[in-house]
Design a protein around this motif. Structure first.
Motif, PDB file in Angstrom:
ATOM      1  N   ASP A 296      24.635 -22.336 -66.130  1.00 28.73           N
ATOM      2  CA  ASP A 296      24.543 -23.581 -65.365  1.00 28.73           C
ATOM      3  C   ASP A 296      23.111 -24.065 -65.219  1.00 28.73           C
ATOM      4  O   ASP A 296      22.819 -25.260 -65.327  1.00 28.73           O
ATOM      5  CB  ASP A 296      25.185 -23.388 -63.994  1.00 28.73           C
ATOM      6  N   GLN A 297      22.188 -23.155 -64.974  1.00 27.43           N
ATOM      7  CA  GLN A 297      20.797 -23.550 -64.754  1.00 27.43           C
ATOM      8  C   GLN A 297      20.036 -23.794 -66.047  1.00 27.43           C
ATOM      9  O   GLN A 297      18.934 -24.339 -66.028  1.00 27.43           O
ATOM     10  CB  GLN A 297      20.088 -22.460 -63.936  1.00 27.43           C
ATOM     11  N   SER A 298      20.601 -23.368 -67.165  1.00 29.64           N
ATOM     12  CA  SER A 298      19.874 -23.492 -68.432  1.00 29.64           C
ATOM     13  C   SER A 298      20.387 -24.624 -69.317  1.00 29.64           C
ATOM     14  O   SER A 298      19.874 -24.826 -70.413  1.00 29.64           O
ATOM     15  CB  SER A 298      19.956 -22.178 -69.217  1.00 29.64           C
TER      16      SER A 298
ATOM     17  N   PRO B 166      20.718 -28.181 -70.895  1.00 35.58           N
ATOM     18  CA  PRO B 166      19.789 -29.309 -71.004  1.00 35.58           C
ATOM     19  C   PRO B 166      20.297 -30.511 -70.230  1.00 35.58           C
ATOM     20  O   PRO B 166      21.498 -30.659 -69.981  1.00 35.58           O
ATOM     21  CB  PRO B 166      19.754 -29.584 -72.512  1.00 35.58           C
ATOM     22  N   ASP B 167      19.369 -31.381 -69.824  1.00 35.30           N
ATOM     23  CA  ASP B 167      19.744 -32.579 -69.094  1.00 35.30           C
ATOM     24  C   ASP B 167      20.716 -33.410 -69.921  1.00 35.30           C
ATOM     25  O   ASP B 167      20.535 -33.602 -71.120  1.00 35.30           O
ATOM     26  CB  ASP B 167      18.512 -33.428 -68.767  1.00 35.30           C
ATOM     27  N   GLY B 168      21.734 -33.906 -69.272  1.00 35.89           N
ATOM     28  CA  GLY B 168      22.694 -34.744 -69.949  1.00 35.89           C
ATOM     29  C   GLY B 168      23.701 -33.989 -70.787  1.00 35.89           C
ATOM     30  O   GLY B 168      24.476 -34.607 -71.513  1.00 35.89           O
ATOM     31  N   HIS B 169      23.683 -32.642 -70.705  1.00 37.90           N
ATOM     32  CA  HIS B 169      24.658 -31.874 -71.483  1.00 37.90           C
ATOM     33  C   HIS B 169      26.066 -32.242 -71.052  1.00 37.90           C
ATOM     34  O   HIS B 169      26.390 -32.288 -69.865  1.00 37.90           O
ATOM     35  CB  HIS B 169      24.430 -30.378 -71.290  1.00 37.90           C
ATOM     36  N   SER B 170      26.874 -32.543 -72.008  1.00 34.70           N
ATOM     37  CA  SER B 170      28.216 -33.015 -71.718  1.00 34.70           C
ATOM     38  C   SER B 170      29.067 -31.915 -71.089  1.00 34.70           C
ATOM     39  O   SER B 170      29.033 -30.767 -71.518  1.00 34.70           O
ATOM     40  CB  SER B 170      28.869 -33.500 -73.016  1.00 34.70           C
ATOM     41  N   LYS B 171      29.778 -32.284 -70.033  1.00 35.36           N
ATOM     42  CA  LYS B 171      30.747 -31.382 -69.428  1.00 35.36           C
ATOM     43  C   LYS B 171      32.120 -32.028 -69.603  1.00 35.36           C
ATOM     44  O   LYS B 171      32.576 -32.809 -68.787  1.00 35.36           O
ATOM     45  CB  LYS B 171      30.441 -31.130 -67.962  1.00 35.36           C
TER      46      LYS B 171
END
Length: 531
Positions: free
Chosen positions: A311-313, A315-320
């Motif tokens: 969760d903390q690693s 990247p920004d904008g990683h699709s969920k």
């Protein structure tokens, strides 16, 4: 998935003899009712069962062979009917094998022998089809033996007749599905002294003992070779798997990539993931899978397991995505041994893995190293088996050299003798091959396939009169195994004795009266013996 591997000649695999016992699931339920009830709803808890009245029914036609099948629910239970060439046969289904998450297979009985139905119901698609490996059969029938190696990964405690291929004492399985002791070991001490310390718990064990529990069924590899005196049923939870058998994987000049994607390769796939490789043996099957219960919402459950570490690693904008992490990183793939079903790829790839055929292995490597003569013995047997399977003379030659080097260490090892005899025959040494096969049979631990192998060796030498006693021994050992009768009938036909051929077909049909091709062969032999 296929229930038996057909080889040119059969290598001796030690036959387990099990003692039937009361269901340890019932014993466990007295103190752990919630765990047992939820476990019985999982795939392992439903791995084999008696057919119920609401099981799927229908019809299916195999166009290649012109064979028709009908499945119906009757007062006698689930029944499958096969029809071809104007003949038909009716088979009551003894067991449904498989959880049904992807498909159902079926087991029928002929006397005390178990055979796989040529039909499979693919639950993902809601339709009938041929069982994996039988799609291209020209004359499919209920004739694929259900071996102990396969049944042991689906059933509780199969009770096999010694030296047989697929004969089982009653009850065939007690309990029917995989039971608690398969992961936790014997419960006798725990029942007398119930405490956490009196039963094996994989989650708290060293990593090899922990992982071996899952590997006993979820690591098929290319070849599995039991150690001398061991069988696939010898495994004891709490001990490393390599104390009982060696699993061999493939490697090629293209590197140590995965072998063909197959149903029972989850452990191998997971080991190839960066997650597992960087976890220091912390990541294992139980990290994400609770064997005692199935998640109510699988997408949410497995995504939560991923995010516990990542969760903390991210990247920004990683699709969920709504499908969760697994939809991209553990996509479902078609396996080569599962017919029309797809299974989760446990390699946890950063990017989608392209679908491609794995190259034929140029060499075999053990999953866990085994040193000394035992390691060379197991590798030699594996090389002969795999070389024979993929038509690699070089691999058989390697196995031949390895087995010759350890024969003095294992002079009465029926598995080694049979493999060595097979390799010698392939190498052109017919006399040496026969001598080794005779030694394997002479140990008294050989089964019908080994007697058949010896008979085939005598036939190739032009000595059918020496092949006949070997085939009679095979029939005595396994009276329902069709291949022995077929070889014997061919000998009689080639010698011009239509009457003896007719008698051979009659002997087979006394054991297997519903086999369609055997009935057709008998009809032909009768015509030829009475022109």
């Amino acid at each position: 998935m296929p229930l038996v591997l057909t080889l040119i000649v059969g290598l001796v695999i030690p036959i387990p003899v099990f003692t039937a016992s009361a269901s340890d699931v019932g014993q466990c339920k007295a103190c752990h009712p919630g765990i047992v009830e939820s476990y019985l709803l999982t795939g392992m808890g439903r791995s084999m069962q008696r057919p119920g009245p609401d099981h799927p029914t229908g019809v299916y036609r195999h166009g290649l062979s012109g064979t028709s099948f009908q499945v119906s629910s009757t007062s006698d239970g689930l029944v499958q009917v096969i029809e071809r060439a104007g003949l038909s046969a009716r088979y009551p289904v003894e067991f449904v094998i498989g959880s049904g998450n992807a498909a159902f297979g079926y087991i029928v009985r002929a006397g005390d022998a178990a055979f796989q139905s040529p039909l499979t119901y693919y639950t993902e698609h809601g339709r009938w089809g041929m069982a994996p490996g039988m799609e291209l059969e020209a004359d499919p029938d209920f004739d694929r033996p259900v071996t102990a190696e396969c049944l042991w990964c689906h059933a509780g405690r199969p009770v096999q007749v010694p030296r047989s291929l697929n004969r089982y004492r009653e009850p065939v399985a007690e309990p029917a599905a995989i039971s608690c002791d398969r992961c936790h070991g014997p419960s006798d001490h725990h029942l007398v002294e119930p405490s956490a310390g009196s039963i094996f718990n994989p989650a708290h064990a060293p990593h090899r003992e922990r992982d071996s529990v899952c590997e006993q069924c979820h690591l098929g590899g290319l070849v599995r070779v039991p150690n001398p005196g061991q069988s696939f049923a010898s495994f004891e939870p709490g001990r490393p798997l390599e104390e009982f058998w060696t699993v061999f994987l493939g490697s090629s000049s293209q590197g140590k990539g995965p072998d063909k994607f197959q149903v029972v390769s989850h452990v191998e796939q997971l080991a190839l993931s960066r997650c597992a490789q960087q976890s220091g043996d912390e990541l294992w099957c139980g990290t994400c899978h609770d064997p005692h219960q199935s998640p109510v919402d699988p997408h949410a459950h497995f995504t939560a397991q991923c995010l516990a570490c990542h969760d903390q690693s991210l990247p920004d904008g990683h699709s969920k995505l709504s499908g969760g992490c697994a939809s991209c990183h553990m996509a479902r793939r078609q396996s080569h041994d599962s017919g029309h079903s797809a299974f989760t790829d446990h390699r946890i790839s950063r990017h989608p893995v392209p679908e491609q055929e794995a190259p034929a292995p140029e060499a075999l490597r053990p999953w866990q190293p085994v040193d000394g003569p035992l390691g060379r013995r197991n590798l030699g047997v594996a090389n002969v088996l795999q070389g024979q399977r993929q038509g690699s003379f070089e691999m058989v030659q390697r196995g031949l050299a390895q087995l010759r080097g350890v024969l003095g260490k294992y002079p009465n090892d029926e598995t080694l003798l049979d493999a060595l005899g097979t390799a010698l025959l392939i190498n052109g040494d017919t006399r040496g091959g026969r001598r080794m096969l005779e030694r394997a049979v002479g140990t008294g631990r050989a089964g019908a396939l080994q007697h058949n192998a010896l008979a085939a060796a005598w036939l190739s030498a032009g000595r059918p009169e020496r092949a006949v006693p070997a085939l009679e021994a095979a029939i005595h050992t396994d009276p329902t195994l069709e291949s022995s009768y077929r070889m014997l009938a061919r000998i009689h036909r080639d010698s011009g004795s239509a009457e003896l051929e007719r008698q051979t077909w009659q002997r087979l049909l006394r054991q297997r009266p519903r086999l369609i091709d055997a009935r057709l062969d008998l009809m032909r032999a009768v015509r030829e013996s009475n022109p």
